[in-house]
Design a protein around this motif. Structure first.
Motif, PDB file in Angstrom:
ATOM      1  N   GLN A 155      35.651 -64.977 -37.345  1.00 39.91           N
ATOM      2  CA  GLN A 155      34.868 -66.212 -37.306  1.00 39.91           C
ATOM      3  C   GLN A 155      35.715 -67.376 -36.792  1.00 39.91           C
ATOM      4  OE1 GLN A 155      32.444 -67.377 -40.678  1.00 39.91           O
ATOM      5  NE2 GLN A 155      32.115 -65.236 -41.294  1.00 39.91           N
ATOM      6  N   ASP A 156      36.946 -67.472 -37.283  1.00 40.66           N
ATOM      7  CA  ASP A 156      37.834 -68.549 -36.831  1.00 40.66           C
ATOM      8  C   ASP A 156      38.131 -68.429 -35.336  1.00 40.66           C
ATOM      9  OD1 ASP A 156      37.940 -69.609 -39.355  1.00 40.66           O
ATOM     10  OD2 ASP A 156      39.822 -68.609 -39.910  1.00 40.66           O
ATOM     11  N   PHE A 157      38.263 -67.185 -34.861  1.00 36.49           N
ATOM     12  CA  PHE A 157      38.513 -66.953 -33.438  1.00 36.49           C
ATOM     13  C   PHE A 157      37.325 -67.433 -32.602  1.00 36.49           C
ATOM     14  CE2 PHE A 157      37.845 -63.957 -29.860  1.00 36.49           C
ATOM     15  CZ  PHE A 157      38.935 -64.314 -29.081  1.00 36.49           C
ATOM     16  N   ILE A 158      36.119 -67.104 -33.051  1.00 32.09           N
ATOM     17  CA  ILE A 158      34.919 -67.529 -32.331  1.00 32.09           C
ATOM     18  C   ILE A 158      34.753 -69.040 -32.395  1.00 32.09           C
ATOM     19  CG2 ILE A 158      32.391 -67.360 -32.246  1.00 32.09           C
ATOM     20  CD1 ILE A 158      32.661 -64.521 -33.360  1.00 32.09           C
ATOM     21  N   LYS A 159      35.012 -69.622 -33.557  1.00 31.89           N
ATOM     22  CA  LYS A 159      34.908 -71.081 -33.698  1.00 31.89           C
ATOM     23  C   LYS A 159      35.814 -71.801 -32.704  1.00 31.89           C
ATOM     24  CE  LYS A 159      33.722 -71.261 -38.642  1.00 31.89           C
ATOM     25  NZ  LYS A 159      34.223 -71.631 -39.986  1.00 31.89           N
ATOM     26  N   GLU A 160      37.019 -71.286 -32.567  1.00 32.00           N
ATOM     27  CA  GLU A 160      37.973 -71.897 -31.643  1.00 32.00           C
ATOM     28  C   GLU A 160      37.464 -71.824 -30.207  1.00 32.00           C
ATOM     29  OE1 GLU A 160      42.645 -71.326 -30.238  1.00 32.00           O
ATOM     30  OE2 GLU A 160      41.879 -70.271 -32.003  1.00 32.00           O
ATOM     31  N   LYS A 161      36.922 -70.651 -29.855  1.00 30.53           N
ATOM     32  CA  LYS A 161      36.366 -70.476 -28.505  1.00 30.53           C
ATOM     33  C   LYS A 161      35.129 -71.347 -28.308  1.00 30.53           C
ATOM     34  CE  LYS A 161      38.572 -66.989 -26.332  1.00 30.53           C
ATOM     35  NZ  LYS A 161      38.984 -67.025 -24.902  1.00 30.53           N
ATOM     36  N   ALA A 162      34.262 -71.383 -29.336  1.00 33.77           N
ATOM     37  CA  ALA A 162      32.999 -72.112 -29.227  1.00 33.77           C
ATOM     38  C   ALA A 162      33.206 -73.617 -29.170  1.00 33.77           C
ATOM     39  CB  ALA A 162      32.103 -71.751 -30.409  1.00 33.77           C
ATOM     40  N   ARG A 163      34.215 -74.116 -29.876  1.00 33.09           N
ATOM     41  CA  ARG A 163      34.464 -75.551 -29.926  1.00 33.09           C
ATOM     42  C   ARG A 163      34.735 -76.131 -28.543  1.00 33.09           C
ATOM     43  NH1 ARG A 163      38.360 -75.333 -33.321  1.00 33.09           N
ATOM     44  NH2 ARG A 163      36.971 -75.208 -35.130  1.00 33.09           N
ATOM     45  N   VAL A 164      35.349 -75.322 -27.696  1.00 29.39           N
ATOM     46  CA  VAL A 164      35.644 -75.761 -26.323  1.00 29.39           C
ATOM     47  C   VAL A 164      34.351 -76.112 -25.585  1.00 29.39           C
ATOM     48  CG1 VAL A 164      36.606 -75.028 -24.101  1.00 29.39           C
ATOM     49  CG2 VAL A 164      37.742 -74.358 -26.231  1.00 29.39           C
ATOM     50  N   HIS A 165      33.263 -75.417 -25.945  1.00 29.34           N
ATOM     51  CA  HIS A 165      31.978 -75.635 -25.275  1.00 29.34           C
ATOM     52  C   HIS A 165      31.040 -76.512 -26.102  1.00 29.34           C
ATOM     53  CE1 HIS A 165      33.208 -72.661 -22.345  1.00 29.34           C
ATOM     54  NE2 HIS A 165      33.479 -71.813 -23.321  1.00 29.34           N
ATOM     55  N   GLY A 166      31.571 -77.127 -27.158  1.00 25.75           N
ATOM     56  CA  GLY A 166      30.779 -78.044 -27.961  1.00 25.75           C
ATOM     57  C   GLY A 166      29.863 -77.371 -28.957  1.00 25.75           C
ATOM     58  N   ILE A 167      30.143 -76.112 -29.289  1.00 22.30           N
ATOM     59  CA  ILE A 167      29.305 -75.376 -30.240  1.00 22.30           C
ATOM     60  C   ILE A 167      29.948 -75.426 -31.621  1.00 22.30           C
ATOM     61  CG2 ILE A 167      28.247 -73.165 -30.801  1.00 22.30           C
ATOM     62  CD1 ILE A 167      28.455 -72.408 -27.870  1.00 22.30           C
ATOM     63  N   GLU A 168      29.224 -75.987 -32.563  1.00 24.12           N
ATOM     64  CA  GLU A 168      29.744 -76.076 -33.932  1.00 24.12           C
ATOM     65  C   GLU A 168      28.586 -76.025 -34.922  1.00 24.12           C
ATOM     66  OE1 GLU A 168      33.651 -78.709 -34.055  1.00 24.12           O
ATOM     67  OE2 GLU A 168      32.039 -79.851 -33.119  1.00 24.12           O
ATOM     68  N   GLY A 169      28.913 -76.014 -36.208  1.00 26.86           N
ATOM     69  CA  GLY A 169      27.928 -76.164 -37.272  1.00 26.86           C
ATOM     70  C   GLY A 169      26.863 -75.095 -37.322  1.00 26.86           C
ATOM     71  N   ASP A 170      25.577 -75.537 -37.424  1.00 26.96           N
ATOM     72  CA  ASP A 170      24.454 -74.626 -37.617  1.00 26.96           C
ATOM     73  C   ASP A 170      24.278 -73.642 -36.462  1.00 26.96           C
ATOM     74  OD1 ASP A 170      23.934 -75.860 -40.009  1.00 26.96           O
ATOM     75  OD2 ASP A 170      22.336 -77.144 -39.214  1.00 26.96           O
ATOM     76  N   ALA A 171      24.649 -74.067 -35.259  1.00 30.60           N
ATOM     77  CA  ALA A 171      24.481 -73.188 -34.094  1.00 30.60           C
ATOM     78  C   ALA A 171      25.298 -71.916 -34.252  1.00 30.60           C
ATOM     79  CB  ALA A 171      24.889 -73.920 -32.817  1.00 30.60           C
ATOM     80  N   LEU A 172      26.480 -72.034 -34.862  1.00 28.43           N
ATOM     81  CA  LEU A 172      27.317 -70.850 -35.089  1.00 28.43           C
ATOM     82  C   LEU A 172      26.619 -69.865 -36.019  1.00 28.43           C
ATOM     83  CD1 LEU A 172      30.812 -72.537 -35.488  1.00 28.43           C
ATOM     84  CD2 LEU A 172      30.136 -70.983 -33.651  1.00 28.43           C
ATOM     85  N   GLN A 173      25.925 -70.393 -37.028  1.00 35.62           N
ATOM     86  CA  GLN A 173      25.237 -69.523 -37.987  1.00 35.62           C
ATOM     87  C   GLN A 173      24.054 -68.790 -37.355  1.00 35.62           C
ATOM     88  OE1 GLN A 173      26.625 -68.976 -40.919  1.00 35.62           O
ATOM     89  NE2 GLN A 173      28.211 -70.447 -40.294  1.00 35.62           N
ATOM     90  N   ALA A 174      23.574 -69.282 -36.219  1.00 42.21           N
ATOM     91  CA  ALA A 174      22.461 -68.625 -35.531  1.00 42.21           C
ATOM     92  C   ALA A 174      22.952 -67.535 -34.582  1.00 42.21           C
ATOM     93  CB  ALA A 174      21.644 -69.655 -34.751  1.00 42.21           C
TER      94      ALA A 174
END
Length: 347
Positions: free
Chosen positions: A134-153
């Motif tokens: 999850q932390d790995f994906i969060k780090e990757k996703a943050r670069v594209h502005g993806i955070e919070g509820d969108a990650l849970q989807a």
């Protein structure tokens, strides 16, 4: 030098074709998994590789990334990054229920972030992944502005799809089809073939992807129709014709095929036969299959005029054609209801 460039182009074209094929087959699997809630699917949609619209108006957006090489895990993090970049645009639409990263790589996050539960195929939501992944994906996703509820989807789906041998390449897709047929209590029905369904649905999805108008979708009705057609097949080995000579029946079926097809699609005729059979059911008791046969045996002669068979001099031919048309009409009626109920398709 020119020869080397031609080889490279051909190889890239092959990889691209493989990716397209994976995408269309992934659409089949994802649509099957969500078929009860889904109303339609679009391949190469306005925003995503695969877009499944649900009855409540929300959408499942899926980004399909295929491993074409023979090294699982190689390039997987780059494919994930590309998927996340596109998903960031999906989030902006505001109508998503689920964001799916679908791949044929057993190591969707690279071998350094291995998820053994996904080996050989499977689906996990973001919350079901380990904290480290999850932390790995969060780090990757943050670069594209993806955070919070969108990650849970988000979820990841691995669908086995590799090799030149058709049985190997399609085995996981066909397994998904067999699973759907099992849920519909059709897995043991001899007329339903998962390989043929995969071929028909693959063609359907490819044609949809090739249509430039992204408003054109494959509806659930479109999707389940091949199943209904297979189940409605009636030919010379049907029990309705066991009292007739087999070769004569086969000859008649071939000669009158167009007549049978025409009247089994003719609304007025279908309505009359269905209404007459419902009345017969109300006044008789027994198993439905036996009642169907009794109705056909008792009433076939009353339909020969409507079917234009009175000009046919041979009585056996009139009987077989009339019975065949009636059998197909009634079989289709039962099958349509059974399949519609099973996939939550309103009447």
């Amino acid at each position: 030098m020119a020869e080397k460039e031609d080889i490279t182009v051909n190889r890239n074209a092959s990889f691209s074709e493989f990716g397209w094929e994976f995408q269309t087959n992934a659409a089949i699997v994802l649509f099957i998994r969500n078929i009860e809630d889904a109303s339609s699917v679009r391949v190469e949609g306005a925003h995503e590789d695969i877009e499944i619209t649900l009855y409540d108006g929300t959408v499942i957006y899926a980004q399909a990334k295929a491993r074409a090489g023979n090294e699982p895990g190689k390039g997987s993090t780059d494919r994930l990054d590309g998927a996340l970049k596109t998903m960031a645009d999906d989030i902006c639409q505001g109508d998503y229920r689920e964001l799916v990263y679908v791949t044929n790589d057993d190591y969707p996050f690279g071998k350094s972030h291995d998820v053994t539960d996904l080996h050989g195929g499977g689906t996990l939501s973001f919350s079901e992944l380990s904290d480290a992944v999850q932390d790995f994906i969060k780090e990757k996703a943050r670069v594209h502005g993806i955070e919070g509820d969108a990650l849970q989807a988000m979820s990841v789906s691995v669908i086995g799809f590799y090799g030149n041998d058709r049985d190997t390449r399609y085995k996981h897709v066909r397994a998904a089809i067999r699973d759907m047929l099992e849920r519909l209590n059709l897995a043991r029905h001899a007329d339903v073939n998962d390989g043929s369904l995969r071929d028909q649905w693959g063609t359907m999805m490819r044609e949809n992807a090739g249509t430039q108008n992204t408003e054109i979708t494959v509806t659930k009705e479109d999707f389940v129709w091949p199943v209904i057609v297979m189940l409605c097949k009636v030919d010379s080995d049907d029990k309705s014709f066991e009292d007739y000579d087999e070769e004569d029946v086969q000859d008649i079926v071939r000669e009158y095929e167009s007549t049978v097809n025409y009247y089994t699609q003719k609304f007025e005729f279908v309505t009359k036969v269905s209404t007459d059979f419902d009345e017969f059911l109300a006044n008789n008791t027994g198993k439905r299959s036996e009642l169907r046969r009794r109705f056909i045996d008792a009433q076939w002669s009353s339909y020969t005029d409507i079917l234009g068979l009175n000009e046919v001099s041979d009585g056996e031919t009139r009987s077989i054609v009339a019975k065949l048309v009636m059998r197909k009409v009634l079989r289709r009626k039962d099958v349509i209801k059974m399949v519609k109920d099973g996939v939550n398709l309103g009447n």
